[in-house]
Design a protein around this motif. Structure first.
Motif, PDB file in Angstrom:
ATOM      1  N   ARG A  77      -1.358 -12.049  -6.875  1.00 53.47           N
ATOM      2  CA  ARG A  77      -1.701 -11.203  -8.011  1.00 53.47           C
ATOM      3  C   ARG A  77      -0.506 -10.380  -8.473  1.00 53.47           C
ATOM      4  NH1 ARG A  77      -5.761  -7.208  -6.878  1.00 53.47           N
ATOM      5  NH2 ARG A  77      -5.653  -6.797  -9.117  1.00 53.47           N
ATOM      6  N   ARG A  78       0.333  -9.991  -7.523  1.00 48.58           N
ATOM      7  CA  ARG A  78       1.528  -9.237  -7.898  1.00 48.58           C
ATOM      8  C   ARG A  78       2.465 -10.085  -8.763  1.00 48.58           C
ATOM      9  NH1 ARG A  78       1.535  -3.716  -7.623  1.00 48.58           N
ATOM     10  NH2 ARG A  78       0.076  -3.139  -5.972  1.00 48.58           N
TER      11      ARG A  78
ATOM     12  N   CYS B  25      -1.351 -11.589 -12.428  1.00 50.27           N
ATOM     13  CA  CYS B  25      -2.701 -11.059 -12.300  1.00 50.27           C
ATOM     14  C   CYS B  25      -3.667 -11.904 -13.124  1.00 50.27           C
ATOM     15  CB  CYS B  25      -2.746  -9.597 -12.745  1.00 50.27           C
ATOM     16  SG  CYS B  25      -2.644  -9.389 -14.544  1.00 50.27           S
TER      17      CYS B  25
ATOM     18  N   GLU C 160      -3.181 -10.863  -2.751  1.00 50.98           N
ATOM     19  CA  GLU C 160      -2.552  -9.702  -3.376  1.00 50.98           C
ATOM     20  C   GLU C 160      -1.132 -10.025  -3.810  1.00 50.98           C
ATOM     21  OE1 GLU C 160      -2.149  -5.834  -4.826  1.00 50.98           O
ATOM     22  OE2 GLU C 160      -3.919  -7.011  -4.270  1.00 50.98           O
TER      23      GLU C 160
ATOM     24  N   LYS D 282      -6.238 -11.990   2.293  1.00 53.41           N
ATOM     25  CA  LYS D 282      -6.227 -10.905   1.312  1.00 53.41           C
ATOM     26  C   LYS D 282      -4.806 -10.568   0.893  1.00 53.41           C
ATOM     27  CE  LYS D 282      -7.808  -6.150   0.602  1.00 53.41           C
ATOM     28  NZ  LYS D 282      -8.522  -4.988   1.213  1.00 53.41           N
TER      29      LYS D 282
ATOM     30  N   PHE E 102      -2.395  -2.931 -12.059  1.00 47.19           N
ATOM     31  CA  PHE E 102      -2.839  -2.433 -10.754  1.00 47.19           C
ATOM     32  C   PHE E 102      -3.112  -0.931 -10.834  1.00 47.19           C
ATOM     33  CE2 PHE E 102       0.148  -5.957 -10.116  1.00 47.19           C
ATOM     34  CZ  PHE E 102      -0.709  -6.886  -9.538  1.00 47.19           C
TER      35      PHE E 102
END
Length: 363
Positions: free
Chosen positions: A324-325, A328, A321, A317, A343
């Protein structure tokens, strides 16, 4: 409503067990879970079932291996059929999808046969129980009906006939039928099939020593094979639980009664006397210790396994994340015309931020 009651929503009314010293234990049963629970000041507590313990020790560890072997066998069968018999039109003797269907059905065959055998055994067991209870209440009309109208399944009918023949051969006089038993000493519970007066039959292999009117336990079995250790320990435990509740009425002998579904004949294994009773109950205690030890250790290992899986999921996870930072899932469609929120905290990912800055260099 407690968590236990929500888990077992089909609990029976309390069943009371009266001990010689005046103590009364109140237990309830969940048919769907096949689980006894005892009422305590802290709520309902699990009680180990006699047969559950034995099944957990006798061969349960082989079940995953058997299932794996079956799966491997079916997969190899499919691969060989496709390799050796697949034609240019993707057909064997039947289509591939049909073959997969047959394999799926084949995998369920063992379970279906087991369920069918269980239904047959339950039908025969229930009919023999009704005969015993009609005899106990001296209900001659009901008894005549039960003997005249046997179960519709021919296999169950054969089992019932075999049970009646055994009773005649041993001059059975019923005392109790289908009696729940509970041990407060060992916290186990089960149901004994029958307690009766019996005399020796004319078969020396069954009754080598003649006797008249002993209190015996009779345990019906309609399976094709004798699981000697399991059945002996099971009946040994029932006799001990009976003695704990009825110390002035000890069971002297035990009969493991194998009922043949085809020939309507019976084979009885006569376990005679206190020495064999002690051996078999000690065998059950060994199984109980193993079963409970297994549960404790497995629960501990399950907690450790869950913790490791949680840690692994947390790492995955966190990696997702972090990715995605950087970029995205909206970044490929983002044109940078207006400031967006990638976010919940209102920030943008690195790629979207750069697209926006390229579009608005003065920012």
């Amino acid at each position: 409503m407690s968590l236990v009651i929500r888990q077992y929503q089909d609990l029976s009314a309390p069943h009371l067990f009266y001990f010689p010293d005046g103590e009364v234990a109140s237990l309830r049963f969940s048919p769907s879970k096949w689980q006894w629970l005892r009422e305590t000041p802290l709520g309902l507590a699990h009680v180990d079932g006699v047969t559950t313990v034995l099944k957990g020790v006798d061969g349960s560890a082989l079940t995953p291996l058997i299932n794996w072997s079956l799966r491997q066998g079916f997969e190899k069968f499919r691969a060989l059929m496709l390799k050796r018999h697949l034609g240019p039109n993707l057909a064997l003797e039947l289509w591939v999808d049909e073959l997969d269907t047959l394999i799926t059905e084949g995998k369920a065959a063992a379970r279906e046969r087991l369920e069918d055998a269980g239904m047959c055994g339950s039908m025969a067991h229930a009919h023999l129980e009704k005969i015993a209870k009609a005899t106990l209440t001296d209900d001659q009309k009901k008894l005549q009906e039960l003997v005249a109208l046997l179960p519709p399944d021919p296999r169950a009918e054969s089992c019932v006939i075999a049970g009646i023949l055994f009773c005649v051969a041993h001059d059975i006089e019923w005392l109790h039928s289908e009696v729940p038993l509970y041990s407060r000493m060992y916290n186990v519970c089960g149901t004994i099939d029958n307690v009766a007066w019996a005399s020796s039959c004319q078969n020396p292999l069954c009754c080598p020593s003649p006797f008249v009117r002993r209190r015996v336990q009779i345990d019906y079995k309609s399976s094709n094979g004798l699981r000697g250790w399991s059945y002996s320990c099971q009946t040994g435990c029932y006799s001990q639980l009976w003695f704990e509740l009825h110390p002035t009425e000890p069971i002297e002998d035990r009969f493991i009664l194998m009922l043949d579904k085809e020939s309507a004949s019976f084979t009885s294994y006569h376990l005679e006397g206190p020495e064999l009773q002690e051996q078999d109950f000690n065998g059950y205690l060994d199984a109980l210790k193993c079963y409970r030890s297994h549960k404790v250790i497995q629960a501990r290992m399950d907690v450790m396994e869950d913790a490791l899986h949680d840690a692994e999921r947390a790492v995955v996870k966190a990696e997702k994340e972090a990715a995605r930072r950087v970029k995205c899932y909206k970044a490929d469609r983002y044109q940078g015309a207006r400031l967006t929120k990638c976010f919940e905290d209102g920030s943008q990912c690195t790629v979207c931020r750069q697209i926006y800055l390229d579009r608005h260099p003065a920012v």
